[in-house]
Design a protein around this motif. Structure first.
Motif, PDB file in Angstrom:
ATOM      1  N   PRO A 178      49.453  40.920  53.417  1.00 52.97           N
ATOM      2  CA  PRO A 178      49.744  40.911  51.979  1.00 52.97           C
ATOM      3  C   PRO A 178      50.634  39.727  51.609  1.00 52.97           C
ATOM      4  CG  PRO A 178      50.044  43.111  52.889  1.00 52.97           C
ATOM      5  CD  PRO A 178      49.860  42.188  54.053  1.00 52.97           C
ATOM      6  N   PRO A 179      50.500  39.197  50.403  1.00 51.44           N
ATOM      7  CA  PRO A 179      51.299  38.034  50.009  1.00 51.44           C
ATOM      8  C   PRO A 179      52.800  38.254  50.120  1.00 51.44           C
ATOM      9  CG  PRO A 179      49.516  38.385  48.444  1.00 51.44           C
ATOM     10  CD  PRO A 179      49.525  39.567  49.357  1.00 51.44           C
ATOM     11  N   GLU A 180      53.269  39.468  49.816  1.00 53.01           N
ATOM     12  CA  GLU A 180      54.713  39.710  49.845  1.00 53.01           C
ATOM     13  C   GLU A 180      55.262  39.762  51.261  1.00 53.01           C
ATOM     14  OE1 GLU A 180      52.518  43.643  49.604  1.00 53.01           O
ATOM     15  OE2 GLU A 180      52.467  41.685  48.583  1.00 53.01           O
ATOM     16  N   GLN A 181      54.421  39.833  52.290  1.00 56.56           N
ATOM     17  CA  GLN A 181      54.891  39.907  53.669  1.00 56.56           C
ATOM     18  C   GLN A 181      54.609  38.633  54.470  1.00 56.56           C
ATOM     19  OE1 GLN A 181      53.301  43.372  55.557  1.00 56.56           O
ATOM     20  NE2 GLN A 181      54.334  44.815  54.175  1.00 56.56           N
ATOM     21  N   ARG A 182      54.071  37.607  53.839  1.00 53.13           N
ATOM     22  CA  ARG A 182      53.711  36.410  54.590  1.00 53.13           C
ATOM     23  C   ARG A 182      54.927  35.606  55.038  1.00 53.13           C
ATOM     24  NH1 ARG A 182      48.785  34.962  50.422  1.00 53.13           N
ATOM     25  NH2 ARG A 182      47.346  36.594  51.197  1.00 53.13           N
ATOM     26  N   LEU A 183      55.979  35.583  54.243  1.00 48.84           N
ATOM     27  CA  LEU A 183      57.200  34.898  54.678  1.00 48.84           C
ATOM     28  C   LEU A 183      57.829  35.607  55.853  1.00 48.84           C
ATOM     29  CD1 LEU A 183      58.853  33.896  51.274  1.00 48.84           C
ATOM     30  CD2 LEU A 183      57.634  32.413  52.873  1.00 48.84           C
ATOM     31  N   GLU A 184      57.788  36.922  55.841  1.00 43.69           N
ATOM     32  CA  GLU A 184      58.363  37.694  56.941  1.00 43.69           C
ATOM     33  C   GLU A 184      57.518  37.560  58.207  1.00 43.69           C
ATOM     34  OE1 GLU A 184      61.274  40.168  58.601  1.00 43.69           O
ATOM     35  OE2 GLU A 184      61.204  39.222  56.614  1.00 43.69           O
TER      36      GLU A 184
END
Length: 439
Positions: free
Chosen positions: A376-382
């Motif tokens: 998911p986009p919101e977890q790509r940095l993590e």
């Protein structure tokens, strides 16, 4: 007042901006001085001199009035003509020009012509063809009259010399300033090149030079580079030592477990193998992108070899696009490790992987796509952080990873001056991982 609108049009390099700082004030000063000189000095002086000549022409015209013939008129005006250093002759009506001629660079000629027409209604044309002669055409009772005299009586001699001199010395001083500025900016450029090369994993020779501030920045960069290199070396040595020291007891455990019955030893041997794999992963992460030296590599050839090796290992990998038209400075071992990690993740969390590459004069892009669940986009940095485990997103139950795969890829990309970008594959619907490296 905000000047944000000007930013898209402003030059980006330090040399170009410094050039504007040098040239713009010089041009403004030249324009102001030229306009002020033309309007205040030349125009006033030329008007006064033209007014004096107009009185002399009126005097000569008055002396010719009442004469019965042209010869008599010239004879009456001869004393005045001789004293005023003028020559006069009568013309036929067809010999009078309708429009006077002048030199294109003569800035005072329009002022002279306008002033003579204003002061002497009998003037029909004024011609200033060169710097030696001025012709004024008058309409008299006996026909058209031509008066010739020195143009220096109407305006200052060579009025353009001041502007030419200013432009010449402005160009000369600007050229000298450019040479000096280039020598001052060269150390900054060398420092920027050394910092950019170090950011891409290469250590180039650099010696601080230039102004005191630039030398201070250069020495600080050298100290920082030495500390970073020492820290990387110490980290690699420490983790390599830990891995080496732990391999010995793990080997002893394997030997001890091999003497037990298979049904009792199998679970424990599996745990030992898992510990061995984790140690190898930690060691791989500790080496990061420092393994190998940068060299000119054909990325297309390297990528074909990686895909072919993955196929021989039984992985479902396809090479869809491979546009290669040159070589790039890369660490082949590090790039191979990064691409293999992406391919391993793709076939682990999906059923197939698709690899592509594009090479432009500015960037190299290596893309790996899969048909898995994606991130998911919101977890790509993590996801690119070390030891990050995104169970819902990547179905971690399929493997026993420790969350270092994408972190290693991001580390390799950064070491080459690039970045790892995660998105959604438009072709397969799963994860799309791009390694983008600047050339």
């Amino acid at each position: 007042m905000s000047f944000h609108w000007f930013k898209p049009y402003a030059p980006r390099s330090l040399y170009a901006r410094a050039a504007i700082i040098l040239i713009l004030p010089m041009v403004v000063v030249l324009l102001v001085v030229a306009v002020a000189f033309m309007q205040r000095h030349l125009e006033d002086v030329t008007s006064q001199m033209t007014r004096t000549v107009s009185r002399e022409i009126s005097l000569i015209s008055d002396q010719m009035k009442g004469a019965d013939s042209r010869q008599e008129a010239l004879a009456r005006a001869e004393p005045a003509l001789s004293a005023l250093q003028m020559q006069a002759r009568f013309l036929n009506p067809g010999e009078v020009p309708s429009v006077g001629s002048r030199r294109w660079y003569d800035f005072t000629a329009p002022i002279v012509v306008d002033k003579l027409h204003q002061l002497l209604p009998a003037v029909t044309a004024v011609s200033i063809p060169n710097s030696r002669r001025t012709l004024v055409f008058l309409e008299t009772e006996l026909g058209p009259l031509e008066l010739a005299f020195d143009p220096r009586r109407l305006s200052p001699a060579a009025p353009h010399q001041l502007i030419v001199t200013m432009v010449f010395f402005a160009v000369l001083m600007t050229s000298i300033s450019f040479l000096y500025m280039r020598n001052q900016l060269r150390p900054i450029t060398r420092l920027a090149d050394a910092a950019q090369a170090f950011g891409r994993g290469r250590s180039v020779p650099y010696a601080p030079s230039g102004a005191i501030e630039v030398r201070a920045a250069g020495n600080a960069f050298l100290d920082m580079r030495a500390r970073i290199e020492r820290q990387i070396e110490q980290r690699t040595m420490m983790l390599s030592g830990v891995s080496h020291d732990l391999r010995t007891p793990l080997t002893r455990l394997k030997l001890g477990l091999s003497m037990l019955p298979d049904e009792d030893a199998a679970p424990m041997l599996k745990d030992v193998d898992e510990m061995q794999r984790l140690l190898d992963t930690f060691l791989e992460f500790s080496r990061g992108a420092s393994e190998g030296t940068p060299e000119a590599v054909d990325p297309g050839t390297l990528l074909r070899q990686i895909v072919e090796d993955a196929r021989r290992a039984g992985r479902s990998v396809e090479l869809s696009e491979c546009q290669s038209n040159g070589k790039v400075m890369l660490r082949p071992v590090a790039i191979r490790r990064a691409v293999e990690n992406l391919i391993g993740n793709a076939v682990l969390y999906g059923t197939c992987a698709e690899v592509s590459m594009s090479l432009t004069p500015k960037t190299l892009r290596i893309r790996v796509e899969d048909d898995g669940p994606g991130i998911p986009p919101e977890q790509r940095l993590e996801a690119v952080k070390p030891f990050a485990r995104l169970d819902p997103a990547r179905n971690q139950n399929r493997g026993s990873g420790v969350g270092l795969g994408l972190a290693i890829v991001a580390d390799v990309a950064r070491a080459h001056g690039g970045v790892l970008r995660l998105g959604q594959s438009e072709r397969l619907g799963g994860l799309c991982a791009d390694i983008v490296i600047s050339r």
